[in-house]
Motif scaffolding. Structure first.
Motif, mmCIF file in Angstrom:
data_model
loop_
_atom_site.group_PDB
_atom_site.id
_atom_site.type_symbol
_atom_site.label_atom_id
_atom_site.label_comp_id
_atom_site.label_asym_id
_atom_site.label_seq_id
_atom_site.Cartn_x
_atom_site.Cartn_y
_atom_site.Cartn_z
ATOM 1 N N ILE A 90 -10.415 30.761 -26.162
ATOM 2 C CA ILE A 90 -11.197 29.876 -25.300
ATOM 3 C C ILE A 90 -10.233 28.887 -24.666
ATOM 4 O O ILE A 90 -9.539 28.156 -25.360
ATOM 5 C CB ILE A 90 -12.284 29.142 -26.106
ATOM 6 N N ARG A 91 -10.200 28.862 -23.331
ATOM 7 C CA ARG A 91 -9.280 27.976 -22.623
ATOM 8 C C ARG A 91 -9.900 27.526 -21.305
ATOM 9 O O ARG A 91 -10.716 28.216 -20.716
ATOM 10 C CB ARG A 91 -7.939 28.644 -22.375
ATOM 11 N N GLY A 96 -14.181 23.633 -26.385
ATOM 12 C CA GLY A 96 -13.954 25.004 -26.825
ATOM 13 C C GLY A 96 -15.121 25.545 -27.620
ATOM 14 O O GLY A 96 -15.844 26.419 -27.177
ATOM 15 N N ASN A 117 -9.359 31.872 -34.274
ATOM 16 C CA ASN A 117 -9.652 31.632 -32.861
ATOM 17 C C ASN A 117 -8.527 30.841 -32.213
ATOM 18 O O ASN A 117 -7.914 29.985 -32.845
ATOM 19 C CB ASN A 117 -10.978 30.870 -32.737
ATOM 20 N N VAL A 119 -8.023 28.184 -29.422
ATOM 21 C CA VAL A 119 -8.771 27.234 -28.604
ATOM 22 C C VAL A 119 -7.740 26.296 -27.986
ATOM 23 O O VAL A 119 -7.252 25.379 -28.636
ATOM 24 C CB VAL A 119 -9.809 26.472 -29.460
ATOM 25 N N ASN A 122 -8.261 22.982 -23.346
ATOM 26 C CA ASN A 122 -9.608 22.508 -23.036
ATOM 27 C C ASN A 122 -9.576 20.981 -23.072
ATOM 28 O O ASN A 122 -8.585 20.385 -23.470
ATOM 29 C CB ASN A 122 -10.600 23.016 -24.092
ATOM 30 N N GLY A 125 -11.332 20.677 -28.476
ATOM 31 C CA GLY A 125 -11.180 21.945 -29.187
ATOM 32 C C GLY A 125 -12.437 22.357 -29.926
ATOM 33 O O GLY A 125 -13.378 22.869 -29.331
ATOM 34 N N LEU A 142 -5.069 25.692 -32.380
ATOM 35 C CA LEU A 142 -5.542 24.758 -31.371
ATOM 36 C C LEU A 142 -4.376 23.916 -30.877
ATOM 37 O O LEU A 142 -3.644 23.342 -31.681
ATOM 38 C CB LEU A 142 -6.609 23.835 -31.968
ATOM 39 N N ASN A 145 -5.247 20.606 -26.130
ATOM 40 C CA ASN A 145 -6.590 20.138 -25.810
ATOM 41 C C ASN A 145 -6.484 18.637 -25.565
ATOM 42 O O ASN A 145 -5.843 17.925 -26.326
ATOM 43 C CB ASN A 145 -7.552 20.455 -26.959
#
Length: 178
Positions: A90-91, A96, A117, A119, A122, A125, A142, A145
């Motif tokens: 996810i970005r 996120g 995941n 992340v 973003n 996160g 992560l 973020n």
């Protein structure tokens, strides 16, 4: 849902039980190896049990100014239990992964696993709010973020945070970022 490619949307995919009591509703399924690009919200999950979200790519929110601009939103209107969220990327979203334990009374997220995941890039996160408890967050990556990588509010305690890689965390239960 598998190998789907969705570009430019309001909500890419919603799994939900709207209205009524969804607490005891048995259900299961998989969202796997799909791409959600250039929309407002990638995947929204409400009122679901035993759902697997594996290997998806969610990116590039079309409007950061919209509060709901997010990758994976969980339990804003219905109970979510036994969710497995693994190996997703996810970005470029406002948030996120956001888990909301209580909204409009008595809803929660519990007994779920968030593993492996990515992340990144973003505004936020992984974020837990309003009584999210009893979940495992393991080996998530992560970084970059803007606001935080890992965050839980004071009501969202009793989760396991294990071997996550991050730069900035908020919340006493989350171990310091390595």
């Amino acid at each position: 849902v598998q190998n789907v490619d969705i570009h430019g949307y309001h909500r890419g995919l919603a799994v939900s039980c709207w209205g009524g009591n969804c607490t005891d509703l048995p259900n299961s399924g998989k969202i796997r190896n799909s791409v959600f690009f250039g929309g407002l919200q990638g995947i929204s999950i409400d009122g679901a049990n035993h759902l697997k979200v594996i290997g998806n790519h969610i990116s590039d929110c079309s409007d950061f100014d919209v509060l709901g601009c997010g990758g994976l939103a969980i339990a804003y209107h219905g109970v979510v239990r036994n969710l497995k969220v693994e190996n997703n990327t996810i970005r470029g979203m406002r948030f996120g992964i956001a888990l909301n334990g209580v909204l409009n009374g008595g809803n929660f997220v519990t007994d779920s696993r968030f593993v492996g995941n990515h992340v990144v890039n973003n505004f936020g996160g992984i974020f837990l709010e309003n009584g999210v408890t009893g979940n495992v967050f393991r080996s998530n990556i992560l970084f970059d973020n803007l606001w935080y990588d890992l965050n839980h509010d004071n009501d969202s305690i009793g989760n396991d945070w294990i071997d996550n890689s991050c730069e900035f965390k908020i919340g006493d239960e989350i171990p310091d970022c390595p």
